[in-house]
Design an enzyme around this catalytic site. Structure first.
Site, PDB file in Angstrom:
ATOM      1  N   ASP A   1       0.787  -1.264   0.002  1.00  0.00           N
ATOM      2  CA  ASP A   1       0.112   0.078  -0.038  1.00  0.00           C
ATOM      3  C   ASP A   1       0.758   1.191   0.078  1.00  0.00           C
ATOM      4  O   ASP A   1       0.169   2.326  -0.222  1.00  0.00           O
ATOM      5  CB  ASP A   1      -1.007   0.003   1.172  1.00  0.00           C
ATOM      6  CG  ASP A   1      -1.874  -1.049   1.219  1.00  0.00           C
ATOM      7  OD1 ASP A   1      -2.278  -1.383   0.271  1.00  0.00           O
ATOM      8  OD2 ASP A   1      -2.267  -1.628   2.458  1.00  0.00           O
ATOM      9  N   CYS A   2       2.095   1.220   0.354  1.00  0.00           N
ATOM     10  CA  CYS A   2       2.952   2.477   0.229  1.00  0.00           C
ATOM     11  C   CYS A   2       4.319   2.072   0.147  1.00  0.00           C
ATOM     12  O   CYS A   2       4.895   0.761  -0.102  1.00  0.00           O
ATOM     13  CB  CYS A   2       2.685   3.080   1.636  1.00  0.00           C
ATOM     14  SG  CYS A   2       3.364   2.093   3.196  1.00  0.00           S
TER      15      CYS A   2
ATOM     16  N   ASP B   1      -1.543   8.320  14.343  1.00  0.00           N
ATOM     17  CA  ASP B   1      -0.907   7.806  13.182  1.00  0.00           C
ATOM     18  C   ASP B   1      -1.871   7.393  12.004  1.00  0.00           C
ATOM     19  O   ASP B   1      -1.664   7.611  11.029  1.00  0.00           O
ATOM     20  CB  ASP B   1      -0.072   6.595  13.564  1.00  0.00           C
ATOM     21  CG  ASP B   1       0.682   5.981  12.523  1.00  0.00           C
ATOM     22  OD1 ASP B   1       1.523   6.518  12.007  1.00  0.00           O
ATOM     23  OD2 ASP B   1       0.333   4.875  11.998  1.00  0.00           O
TER      24      ASP B   1
ATOM     25  N   ASP C   1      10.032  25.348 -29.441  1.00  0.00           N
ATOM     26  CA  ASP C   1       9.973  25.339 -31.067  1.00  0.00           C
ATOM     27  C   ASP C   1       8.757  25.848 -31.604  1.00  0.00           C
ATOM     28  O   ASP C   1       7.996  26.362 -30.994  1.00  0.00           O
ATOM     29  CB  ASP C   1      10.053  23.857 -31.298  1.00  0.00           C
ATOM     30  CG  ASP C   1      10.211  23.617 -32.677  1.00  0.00           C
ATOM     31  OD1 ASP C   1      11.134  24.603 -33.485  1.00  0.00           O
ATOM     32  OD2 ASP C   1       9.655  22.890 -33.462  1.00  0.00           O
TER      33      ASP C   1
END
Length: 709
Positions: A23-24, A692, A409
């Site tokens: 998950d992380c 947390d 450009d």
């Protein structure tokens, strides 16, 4: 997270596994650390976006050993083929049947039963809550032990296990069980948020239909879209999605490109126009020649490059990762000191300060901090990709926010890349007659200027009579007869050798040429009959895009190989500086000069001659429809050719960085608040875990706001 050099070595076996449950970035780091420690492993790459683990290893290292190591950490690990089948089965299951949901549900049920039992039979409350805690803690502790054994001793599971066991030791069994449940719920919410972020970009693949109507042997056949080969012709009926990237070879229709480009107004497509896989055909049938295989179509390339980009870690992300490796052990040390020093030095209550130390341990869990940056980066990259803004990694996304100068450009970037007729003037004839005669001479030509004349005639509804004896004169023009009239269409210089111009006609030609336009003179029966002025015009949104950059404090400059007169005419229309008649190395040198003056330069181009400057710039951006060389060299790409998208890309970068700063503030701010309240005795264990878990959910939800921007 990757070791590209080892992964590229051809002599060792390469194993790919589909890993579920990550998950992380912390999850990916645990997997990488564990697998890298296995004997015979030479290189490891973990991609969270694709849930893929790629391992280069010695022949003696078995695939099952690698898979078993990953499973021991609490994640699923299967071969991609088998995982595909399991994914389909999982999709058929209800959401509440997912393992994390089942575990959290079981723990919640056990905790509810413990509360009831505690009220009915108070003497059994301690054991009831201990049993409820065990339901959730055993899997957590198992993962903590496995992570420690495989090189990650300070994992979130370790901190959670220590805190729960410590709480039981000082008699706070009820709180220990509650904290375990809150942790499991937090993990569940993290998983939901991660899946949503992942699905936001992977959902693009669902835009391509599964089947296509293939034309062959004079008939049609329905075939899998993935089987289409380059050069095949498909029939796309009204209401169908395009099964592949291609070019229209027959038919005309309005095509809704919103699913791919975000463009709200359907675009009219006719002969020779490109179409993208996944876009929706409108009111007419189209025959489309396939120009890219399924794995190389626009959507597949976007998904693939964005998934890879999400693993290219930004400077902030790397800094947070380095900080967290020191931060977590430091939290453990601080928690230990809080638990033992007051009782030892001041005779304070052991149970009170051990309780506070355990709460600090939970407050210090780094999940919210670690995920604060990658969650925002992933959401930013995905949000951009869904709008045709392809950014190759978090580092590029961060650099974009600092850009102070954009070097464009001209041809195909600020302009459409093809000339259009801007003016038609008749000398003794109507404009319609001039267009008809000019179009008659150009009817068989594929030259860009000829196509511009034919397009203008079609737009004006001018008839195109047949021409006899039409012949091209290399570099000079074209001659022929229409209705018995001898005609010439060509450059003013060549026309001047055939007829004498009046002073008014010469002034008119000079005026158009000073505006950077190409002039074609039409002669009929040896006299000047009219002229057509053509120019590669700026894109419809070029001025708005330049102004939007200026409003963001970013200067613009044009760097082009075109002649100075044409370049200056376009630049003055857009209100920017122009430097013209440049070779590729000249563009690169100018970019370096601008950087030496302190500018952070983004170079935008679409051709091979832009590649050196794209590579030299702080950020190289390829314009949609550009060459593969430009796309590969560039750090980012505007896939759909809108000048305004350059400003949108910078704005997305700045919003993402602001989101990251907010996330870090939330993560550290909540921890600071609860640290003070815990030491002061105001809050305890369950508010600590909420600090947390709550921070993790908040920063993830905050990051996901970028998907809606």
């Amino acid at each position: 997270m990757s070791d590209a050099t080892t992964l590229d070595q051809p002599e060792s076996p390469l194993t790919r596994l589909h890993v579920t449950g990550m998950d992380c970035a912390s999850c990916a780091a645990k997997v990488e650390t564990a697998v890298r420690r296995l004997p015979g492993v030479e290189g490891v790459e973990v991609l969270i976006a694709t849930e893929t683990l790629t391992v280069r290893h010695a022949p003696a290292t078995s695939v099952e050993t690698i898979a078993a190591t990953v499973r021991g950490l609490g994640y699923g690990a299967e071969s991609p083929d088998k995982a595909s089948g399991l994914t389909e089965e999982a999709a058929e299951r209800s959401w509440w049947q997912a393992p994390k949901v089942v575990l959290a549900g079981a723990c919640a049920a056990a905790l509810g039963a413990a509360y009831v039992l505690g009220h009915v039979a108070p003497t059994t409350a301690h054991w009831a809550f201990l049993a409820a805690m065990t339901v959730g803690l055993v899997p957590i502790a198992s993962r903590a032990l496995s992570a420690a054994r495989h090189g990650t001793p300070f994992s979130i599971e370790t901190l959670m296990t220590i805190a729960a066991v410590g709480a039981v030791a000082i008699g706070a069994t009820e709180e220990a069980a509650t904290v375990v449940l809150l942790f499991l719920v937090g993990e569940l919410l993290e998983g939901v948020a991660a899946r949503r972020a992942r699905a936001s970009i992977r959902g693009l693949t669902g835009l391509v239909p599964e089947t296509a109507v293939l034309e062959w042997d004079g008939g049609t056949e329905t075939v899998p879209a993935a089987s289409l080969r380059v050069g095949a012709t498909v029939l796309v009926r009204p209401g169908d999605r395009m099964p592949a990237d291609g070019v229209v070879v027959d038919g005309e229709s309005a095509v809704d490109e919103a699913p791919v480009t975000g463009e709200s107004v359907p675009n009219r497509k006719t002969l020779g126009d490109p179409v993208f896989a996944g876009t929706i055909n409108g009111d007419g049938a189209l025959r489309v020649r396939v120009t890219a295989a399924a794995r190389d179509n626009t959507i597949a390339r976007v998904v693939r490059l964005v998934e890879e980009a999400q693993e290219a870690r930004s400077p902030t992300e790397r800094l947070i990762d380095r900080f967290s490796t020191v931060y977590t052990p430091a939290v453990v040390a601080v928690a230990a000191l809080v638990a033992v020093l007051p009782p030892l030095l001041a005779g304070a209550s052991w149970s009170e300060w051990i309780y506070k130390g355990l709460a600090i341990l939970l407050i210090g869990c780094p999940c919210a901090l670690v995920i604060s940056t990658p969650a925002a980066i992933a959401a930013g990259l995905s949000a951009g990709a869904r709008r045709g803004l392809l950014i190759k990694g978090g580092a590029v996304l961060e650099r974009l926010a600092a850009v102070t100068m954009v070097a464009f450009d001209k041809t195909g970037t600020l302009t459409e890349g093809k000339p259009v007729v801007t003016d038609v003037v008749g000398f003794g004839r109507t404009e319609r007659d001039v267009l008809s005669l000019a179009a008659a001479l150009e009817g068989g030509s594929s030259h860009p200027l000829a196509r511009a004349v034919l397009a203008k005639a079609a737009e004006a509804g001018a008839p195109i009579p047949p021409a006899a004896g039409a012949a091209a004169l290399g570099g000079k023009g074209v001659t022929g007869r229409v209705g018995g009239i001898d005609l010439f269409l060509g450059s003013p210089r060549e026309a001047a050798t055939r007829v004498a111009f009046t002073s008014e006609q010469e002034a008119l030609i000079a005026g158009f040429q000073s505006d950077g336009k190409t002039v074609a003179m039409l002669l009929a029966r040896g006299t000047a009959a009219g002229l057509l002025a053509m120019r590669d015009e700026p894109r419809a949104d070029a001025k708005e895009g330049i102004d939007r950059l200026a409003a963001a404090g970013i200067r613009s400059i044009m760097l082009t190989g075109d002649n100075g007169r044409t370049a200056q005419a376009v630049a003055s229309t857009l209100g920017i500086e122009a430097r013209a008649e440049l070779l590729p190395q000249d563009k690169q040198q100018i970019v370096r000069e601008l950087q030496a003056e302190g500018a952070v330069v983004a170079k935008v181009g679409d051709g091979i001659n832009d590649a050196p400057a794209l590579a030299a710039a702080d950020v190289g951006i390829a314009m949609g429809g550009g060459t593969d060389v430009a796309l590969e060299t560039a750090d980012a790409a505007v896939l759909h050719g809108r000048v305004g998208d350059i400003a949108r890309m910078v704005e997305l970068s700045r919003r993402t960085l602001a989101n990251i700063r907010m996330n870090i503030t939330i993560a550290l701010g909540l921890k600071a608040v609860f640290l003070v309240t815990t030491v002061a005795g105001i809050t305890g264990l369950w508010p600590a875990i909420l600090a947390d878990t709550g921070a993790t959910v908040l920063v993830t939800g905050n990051a996901l706001r970028l998907l809606r921007s």
